[in-house]
Design an enzyme around this catalytic site. Structure first.
Site, PDB file in Angstrom:
ATOM      1  N   ASP A 335     -77.390 -28.131  -6.925  1.00 55.88           N
ATOM      2  CA  ASP A 335     -77.355 -26.682  -6.780  1.00 55.88           C
ATOM      3  C   ASP A 335     -75.921 -26.181  -6.968  1.00 55.88           C
ATOM      4  OD1 ASP A 335     -78.610 -24.114  -5.818  1.00 55.88           O
ATOM      5  OD2 ASP A 335     -77.131 -24.388  -4.213  1.00 55.88           O
ATOM      6  N   GLU A 372     -77.063 -27.598 -12.016  1.00 55.31           N
ATOM      7  CA  GLU A 372     -77.219 -26.157 -12.174  1.00 55.31           C
ATOM      8  C   GLU A 372     -75.815 -25.689 -12.527  1.00 55.31           C
ATOM      9  OE1 GLU A 372     -79.222 -22.424  -9.842  1.00 55.31           O
ATOM     10  OE2 GLU A 372     -77.806 -23.655  -8.703  1.00 55.31           O
TER      11      GLU A 372
END
Length: 697
Positions: A335, A372
């Protein structure tokens, strides 16, 4: 490169008679390990001592501690604007492999000793070649909470995910990996708790080594952290037995300690001055106030972990090794990974030491690493930037450009065509997405650097993309202000649910076009759980705090749902059968590149595409003849026809060397005659927007 492995010396290590313990704090002046009283032992306090070689490492030994026993830390240190020491405040061990709510202190958490013993039964990790990977992104709770075939007490749990009915569905689809939204122990943000709501996605980590206890079945939760960990490992083993890999969505960019004034649970009270990034310029909290120290926040969550500090980078790598080695997971999706790759000056560095360590660590060489590739800080969008480094395992990246291009082509462009008579854009951008986004990842990395997706956990589901022009986030309690307004969606003439058969048919056809593009494109495709079951969230594109059945995957049967499942499975089978659709490398003009694909582009008249037609809005169609360049599999070729207009168009199937005729293998037009041989040079009629895949007869 020297690989530093500190997992053997930090945290609590049981040995039968007790445990050794070590932790890192460069700022602390004293550290005490506390094991509260149980029915088999009195409370024990162990003052930890500094190491001779490294005075920032504090260690000691505690006798008699067993799996299931709670423990915590008391840490003291200097006062100052970047410190938050309190010798009376219980803190979590950053390396705790079990975390539970504290019985002694309401609203707080405690570390739990666990055993690493587990019988893996000789089940190996699946070894799926990366070009064959099909990822299925899922939330542990949402995936099975509504599945009537799972026993009620197992729904929404690790055991529910491993239940035979869930496995049967995943195998039916043909997905090769499940990517689980965060399963590291997490907490709901304080402001959500004050509203009586909870974090539903898990992007608010308490500890990087413990599985989230609330996702375990009730019997496991009652039995304690040891049983929770065993249930998690059992889920991994069962998925592996089915040939399905497990990828964890991991949040190392920030923690649940939020901003200054947020809950101090671990790192802030241990060594907050070094654990987090700090703004170099103090600033006032209010206009006219005194300047104060603030975190340098590139996550939007109140803090950013300082991976430029060596022990923090060690913590991240140790966590990755633990899950890959001891829990046998197969990959990680990071993330906001751009935040991890910021240096001591908070600038993004594609050669950041933490990235090179991930790429080259022996324990991580057989795992899939997915970035990401952005954060919310300055210069934070870095798609395509994670390929620079000192060799080792490549880090694949979520390709948001693929998402936007595919949505525009099949949704907003067609909405514009319906409204204005012209879609306003040609087919060139979609061709780039189909072939692996070479413009982003470059010839050296290849198409497998791109993780292609049309939907993900945040944003509209695929059904909602075709059903809503605008977000409907009223249930989130923020007056519909949260969530993006840039959805690139198209409701096909009616906002939300409708019984209009024509609208429903158009929507389902568009879903098939979206799913078809995803699964026929070069790169690693990622499906969002429930898209194959026409899952809806009622137009909510930011359901981060919704836990009820409005966001669950709907497991009820319906002819439209069964058809979409079959279509998705057929596309995955087609992708698997044709190496030409899943190249590992980009070809080089004038050379034969093994495991690449040779592409020939034809226009609708069967002639080679001209430069003008690529971007001509009125054309919007192409024929993509693609051949493999064999390395590990036999020679393969296939023709993909894309028609991106609502109008009917005749398409002349191209004459190509060695091709006598074609056979329609898949079409997003629901009622087409398959299997019939069509000689090269004959006309195929496309009745509106669609994708059609022809095998060479």
């Amino acid at each position: 490169m020297q690989i530093v492995d500190t997992t053997s010396r930090l945290g609590l290590r049981l040995d039968g008679a007790g445990a050794s313990f070590a932790m890192h704090s460069a700022s602390a002046s004293s550290v005490t390990l506390v094991v509260p009283a149980t029915d088999h032992r009195p409370e024990t306090t162990v003052p930890l001592v500094r190491g001779d070689d490294d005075p920032a490492v504090w260690s000691g030994r505690v006798e008699g501690i067993r799996p299931g026993d709670a423990y915590h830390l008391l840490v003291d240190g200097p006062s100052g604007p970047r410190h938050d020491f309190d010798p009376a405040r219980p803190l979590l061990d950053p390396y705790a492999r079990g975390i539970e709510r504290s019985d002694e202190t309401p609203g707080r958490w405690t570390s739990i000793a666990v055993s690493d013993d587990f019988d893996w039964g000789g089940v190996p990790k699946p070894t799926t070649p990366l070009d064959r990977a099909v990822v299925y992104e899922a939330n542990v709770r949402t995936l099975t909470a509504g599945n009537p075939d799972v026993p009620e007490h197992l729904r929404g749990t690790y055991a529910g995910l491993a239940h035979e009915s869930t496995i049967r569905h995943l195998v039916r689809l043909g997905v090769t990996a499940v990517e689980l939204l965060p399963v590291h122990a997490f907490a709901s943000e304080d402001w959500l708790g004050r509203q009586g709501r909870e974090n539903a996605w898990g992007y608010n980590t308490l500890g990087f080594f413990a599985p989230h206890a609330a996702y375990a079945s009730e019997p496991a939760r009652r039995a304690g952290a040891d049983a929770v960990l065993r249930e998690f490992k059992g889920m991994v083993r069962i998925l592996h037995e089915a040939g399905i890999q497990v990828i964890l969505d991991v949040v190392y960019n920030h923690t649940a300690e939020e901003g200054r004034g947020g809950p101090t649970t671990s790192l802030r009270g241990i060594d907050g001055a070094n654990a987090y990034r700090w703004d170099p310029e103090p600033r006032p909290d209010v206009e006219g106030g005194e300047p104060v120290e603030h975190y340098f926040d590139v996550t939007g969550c109140g803090n950013s972990l300082n991976t430029a500090h060596g022990p923090v980078a060690d913590l991240v790598l140790d966590s990755l090794r633990y899950w890959a080695r001891e829990v046998q997971v197969d990959g990680f999706r990071f993330d906001l990974m751009a935040a991890l790759a910021r240096n001591a000056d908070h600038a993004f560095d594609p050669g950041h030491p933490i990235l090179d360590r991930m790429r080259n660590d022996p324990d991580l060489r057989d795992v899939l690493l997915i970035a990401e590739p952005w954060d919310v800080g300055p210069d934070g969008w870095k798609t395509g930037a994670f390929g620079s480094g000192s060799g080792g395992t490549d880090i694949a990246e979520w390709d948001d450009g693929f998402r936007d291009t595919v949505r525009e082509f099949w949704l907003t462009d067609l909405a514009r065509e319906r409204r204005d008579g012209s879609p306003g854009a040609g087919i060139g951008a979609l061709a780039g997405a189909l072939t692996g986004s070479r413009h982003l990842f470059g010839p050296s990395r290849g198409p497998l650097a791109s993780v292609n997706f049309v939907t993900a956990h945040d944003g509209f589901t695929m059904r909602d993309l075709v059903s809503y022009d605008a977000k409907h986030n009223e249930a989130n309690g923020e007056d519909n202000r949260d969530g993006t307004n840039d959805n690139r969606s198209f409701n096909h003439g009616v906002e939300g649910p409708t019984e209009d058969r024509g609208v429903r048919a158009h929507r389902q056809r568009t879903i098939r076009n979206l799913m078809g593009t995803l699964l026929l494109s070069a790169g690693i495709p990622m499906i969002t759980a429930g898209d194959e079951r026409l899952r809806t969230q009622g137009g909510n594109n930011n359901a981060y705090a919704i836990t009820d059945d409005s966001v669950w995957v709907d497991w009820t049967t319906h002819p439209d749902v069964e058809s979409m499942i079959d279509q998705t499975a057929a596309l995955i089978r087609l992708r698997t059968a044709h190496p030409a659709l899943r190249p590992s490398r980009f070809g080089v003009e004038g050379a034969v590149t093994p495991s690449a694909s040779r592409m020939t582009w034809y226009a609708t008249d069967g002639q080679p595409m001209t430069r003008e037609r690529w971007d001509e809005p009125t054309h919007r169609a192409l024929q993509y003849y693609v051949e493999s360049t064999p390395e590990h599999e036999p020679y393969d070729r296939v023709l993909v026809v894309v028609h991106g207009s609502g109008r009917t168009r005749d398409i002349t199937l191209p004459r190509h060397d060695g091709v006598d005729s074609y056979r329609l293998a898949w079409s997003s037009e629901k009622h087409r005659d398959h299997d019939r041989q069509r000689p090269a040079g004959t006309v195929f009629t496309a009745y509106g927007a669609g994708i059609h895949v022809f095998e060479i007869a």
